[in-house]
Design an enzyme around this catalytic site. Structure first.
Site: not given
Ligand code: LLP
Length: 435
Positions: A245, A279-282, A318, A350-351, A379
Site C-alpha cells: 500500500g 506485500e509491496p507492489g506499487r 488508471r 470510442c469512449e 497497475y
Molecule cells: N496485498 C494485498 C492483499 C493487496 O490487495 C494489494 C493491492 C497489495 C498487497 C499491493 O498493494 P500496493 O503496494 O501495490 O499498493 N489497480 C489499483 C490498485 C489496486 C491494489 C489492489 N491491492 C490502481 O491502479 O491503483
C-alpha cells in the site's frame, strides 16, 4: 505547472528522454508504439530502499505480483531475494515459473477457489491468508485430502480508513476484505481446531497508494492488540503479514517514505517477536516504468487543442478507471517552457473516458512525436485489455545501454485465433463464396 517524470531512470540526455542509458526513440524504432518500458535500476533501487528501511526486523518482502506480473520483473525481484504475494492460481504459477521459491510465496485473496487452494498446497507455498471462516473450512478439507498441513494466517479487516481512492481502500468494515476484527478470536480458535491447519498469525492490508503513515499506525496497533489477546488465551501467534500500500509520486505528492513506514512498524508491532511479511507492489515498480506512445493527430477541439496518441485506456486504464493522474512528457527534450499550451491528451478508443489528461500544460506536439506517461510500471500493463481489438502493448526491460522485449506485442491473429464460429451458424456470404 509542467509535468516531470518522478524517476531518475527516465531522464533527458542529449536532447531526448532516455530509459537508463538508452534513447527511447531507439527502442520505439525497434518495437513500435505504444510500449511499456521498465528500468532494472529503478526496480532494484526501490527494492533495496525498502529492504534497508526494514533492516534489523525479521522481515520477508513478498513482492505483490498484481502490480506487474511480467516474468522478467518477477525474476528481477526474486533475484534480489524477494518472495511473492499472489492472489490467484495464475499469479502463483507466474511466481513459480519466474523462480520464486515456494517457501517465500503467500497467497492472499477474498475468493480463492478449491482448485487454487489445492495448487498452492501441492506447490508447498509458505502460507495462505484466509479471508473468511468458510475459507478456513475449505483449506482444511483440501489439506486433509492432499495429506498436508496448511499454514494459514487470518486476514483481519481492522476497520481503518486508509484515506485513499475509494476503489482501492480495503480496510474499512464495509469493504469486502478480511475477517471482521471482532471475530479474530473465534476465527483463530476455529483455525486451531480444524484438522490439517496450522494457524501462524494475522494479516492485514488496508489499501493502496497510502500517502500518510497514520492509517498504518492505527491498523498495526489494532493488529498488535489482537495478537496479545490471542496469546493471552494460549494461541501461538508468530507471524504478521502487514500487506502493501505504500504510495508513490504521480504528480507533486510527497510519497510516503519507507523510513517512516518502517518506524510505524517498529513502534506498533516491533516488540511482538513475530516474523513479518510485507506485500509491496506499487512502491516497487510504479516509478520504474513508463508507457511510451506516439502522437497521431493534434486538432483544435471545441475548447482547447487535443492530442490524439496511439495508446489508449486499453493500455493504461488508471485515468479512465480512477481519474488517476499520470505525468506526460515529450520524448524530445522541450526547449522553451514559454511555448507550453494547455491541451487534452486522449486515446483512439470510442469512449470519452479514453482521456489521459485534460488541460495539461505541454509543449506544442507534432504528429509522429513520442510522449511518455510516467509512473506506469504498476497497475499499467497488468490491467490492459484488448478493447476495440487493440492488442495489448509490448513490454521492454532496460538496463544500462541494453534492453530486451520481455513481452511481445500480441497480434490480432492471436486474438482472432482464440475465437471460433460454431458450424451450425449460417455462414456469411463471404465464406459461402458469393455476394
Ligand atoms: N496485498 C494485498 C492483499 C493487496 O490487495 C494489494 C493491492 C497489495 C498487497 C499491493 O498493494 P500496493 O503496494 O501495490 O499498493 N489497480 C489499483 C490498485 C489496486 C491494489 C489492489 N491491492 C490502481 O491502479 O491503483
Amino acid at each position: 505547472m509542467t509535468d516531470r517524470l518522478p524517476s531518475p531512470d527516465f531522464a533527458y540526455a542529449d536532447g531526448a528522454l532516455n530509459a537508463e542509458a538508452l534513447p527511447l526513440s531507439a527502442i520505439a524504432a525497434q518495437v513500435g508504439t505504444p510500449f511499456y518500458c521498465y528500468s532494472l535500476a529503478g526496480l532494484t533501487r526501490n527494492y533495496r530502499a525498502l529492504e534497508a528501511a526494514l533492516a534489523g526486523l525479521p522481515a520477508t518482502i513478498c513482492y505483490a505480483l498484481k502490480a506487474n506480473s511480467n516474468q522478467a520483473v518477477i525474476a528481477a525481484f526474486a533475484g534480489l531475494g524477494a518472495g511473492a504475494d499472489v492472489v490467484s492460481g495464475g499469479e502463483l504459477r507466474r511466481a513459480l515459473a519466474a523462480g520464486v521459491p515456494p517457501d517465500r510465496i503467500v497467497f492472499s485473496g477474498v475468493g480463492k477457489t478449491r482448485d487454487e487452494i489445492v495448487l498452492a498446497l501441492r506447490a508447498g507455498i509458505l502460507q495462505l491468508n484466509a479471508e473468511s471462516e468458510a475459507e478456513l473450512d475449505l483449506i482444511s478439507a483440501a489439506a486433509a485430502e492432499a495429506g498436508v498441513t496448511a499454514r494459514v494466517s487470518l486476514r483481519i479487516n481492522p476497520d481503518v480508513d486508509a484515506r485513499t481512492h475509494d476503489k482501492i481502500s480495503t480496510g474499512r468494515k464495509q469493504d469486502k476484505f478480511g475477517i471482521a476484527i471482532d471475530r479474530t478470536l473465534p476465527a483463530y480458535a476455529r483455525a486451531a481446531d480444524l484438522p490439517n491447519l496450522e494457524p501462524a498469525g494475522l494479516a492485514v492490508h488496508i489499501g493502496s497508494q497510502l500517502l500518510s503513515v497514520a492509517p498504518y499506525r492505527a491498523a498495526f496497533a489494532r493488529l498488535a492488540d489482537r495478537v496479545r489477546a490471542l496469546r493471552a488465551v494460549g494461541h501461538d501467534v508468530r507471524c504478521l503479514d502487514l500487506g502493501g500500500g505504500v504510495g508513490i509520486a504521480y504528480r507533486d505528492e510527497t510519497p510516503l517514505r519507507f523510513e517512516d513506514y518502517a518506524a510505524a512498524v517498529r513502534e506498533t508491532v516491533g516488540d511482538l517477536e513475530c516474523e513479518l511479511m510485507f506485500e509491496p507492489g506499487r512502491s516497487m515498480v510504479g516509478n520504474a516504468g513508463i508507457l511510451v506512445a506516439q502522437v497521431l493527430y493534434v486538432k483544435q477541439g471545441g475548447i482547447r487543442p487535443i492530442a490524439v496518441v496511439d495508446a489508449a485506456m486499453n493500455d493504461l486504464a488508471r485515468p479512465a478507471m480512477y481519474g488517476a493522474y499520470h505525468a506526460i512528457v515529450p520524448v524530445p527534450q522541450p526547449q522553451n517552457s514559454q511555448d507550453y499550451v494547455e491541451m487534452d491528451v486522449v486515446g483512439p478508443i470510442c469512449e470519452s473516458g479514453d482521456t489521459f489528461a485534460v488541460a495539461r500544460s505541454l509543449p506544442p506536439l507534432a504528429p509522429g512525436e513520442l510522449v511518455a506517461f510516467g509512473s506506469a510500471g504498476a497497475y499499467g500493463s497488468v490491467m490492459s485489455s484488448a478493447y476495440n481489438s487493440r492488442p495489448p502493448a509490448p513490454e521492454v526491460l532496460a538496463s544500462g545501454d541494453q534492453f530486451a522485449v520481455v513481452r511481445a506485442r500480441l497480434t490480432i491473429e492471436t486474438l482472432i485465433g482464440q475465437e471460433s464460429v460454431p458450424d451450425w451458424l449460417e455462414p456469411p456470404p463471404a465464406i459461402r463464396g458469393g455476394a
